[in-house]
Design a protein around this motif. Structure first.
Motif: not given
Length: 147
Positions: A12-28
């Motif tokens: 699921n780290l391929n979804l960084l920037g889209q997935r739960e940005p309040t937890i993981y941020g918006t950086t891809t």
């Protein structure tokens, strides 16, 4: 001395920037890769940057690192808490290993509190956001320099 650092990313780290940005941020993940490559280059290291949603593929990457890396930085994502296979693979890697998590897993639900991977990690970086990857590259360069 081999100067390649494997940076391994789990599901699921391929979804960084889209997935739960309040937890993981918006950086891809692509942004993170670019910063890791630049930081490593500044320090005289190469990076082999990988992401997979498949446990066996992540285990194979650890096996490949045994002959091709001076260190592993791994964000195992969901496999942190479930994968005995990944734990066993990491036990076979005789160089520094940094476990990395973007969020502070200990501030989250209790299911995220018991890392299997921490048992074999040389160091752990938690809760520093996407910047944790660059910090891990710097830390790994220091660890490898002491070997």
């Amino acid at each position: 001395m081999n100067k390649t650092i494997f940076v391994l990313n789990g599901p699921n780290l391929n979804l960084l920037g889209q997935r739960e940005p309040t937890i993981y941020g918006t950086t891809t993940l692509a942004d993170i890769k670019e910063k890791c490559l630049a930081k490593a280059n500044d320090l005289g290291f190469d990076v082999d940057f990988r992401q997979t949603n498949y446990e066996g593929e992540l285990v194979e990457s650890v096996h490949q690192a045994r002959n091709g890396a001076c260190g592993i930085i791994i964000n195992p994502a969901g496999y942190t808490f479930t994968s005995i296979a990944l734990l066993d693979a990491l036990k076979t890697f005789d160089h520094p290993k940094i476990e990395l998590h973007i969020s502070n897993v200990h501030a989250r639900e209790s299911i995220y509190h018991n890392s299997l991977i921490s048992r074999v990690a040389t160091a752990i970086m938690i809760g520093l956001g996407a910047a944790g990857y660059e910090l891990a590259i710097q830390a790994m360069a220091g660890m490898v320099g002491r070997d």
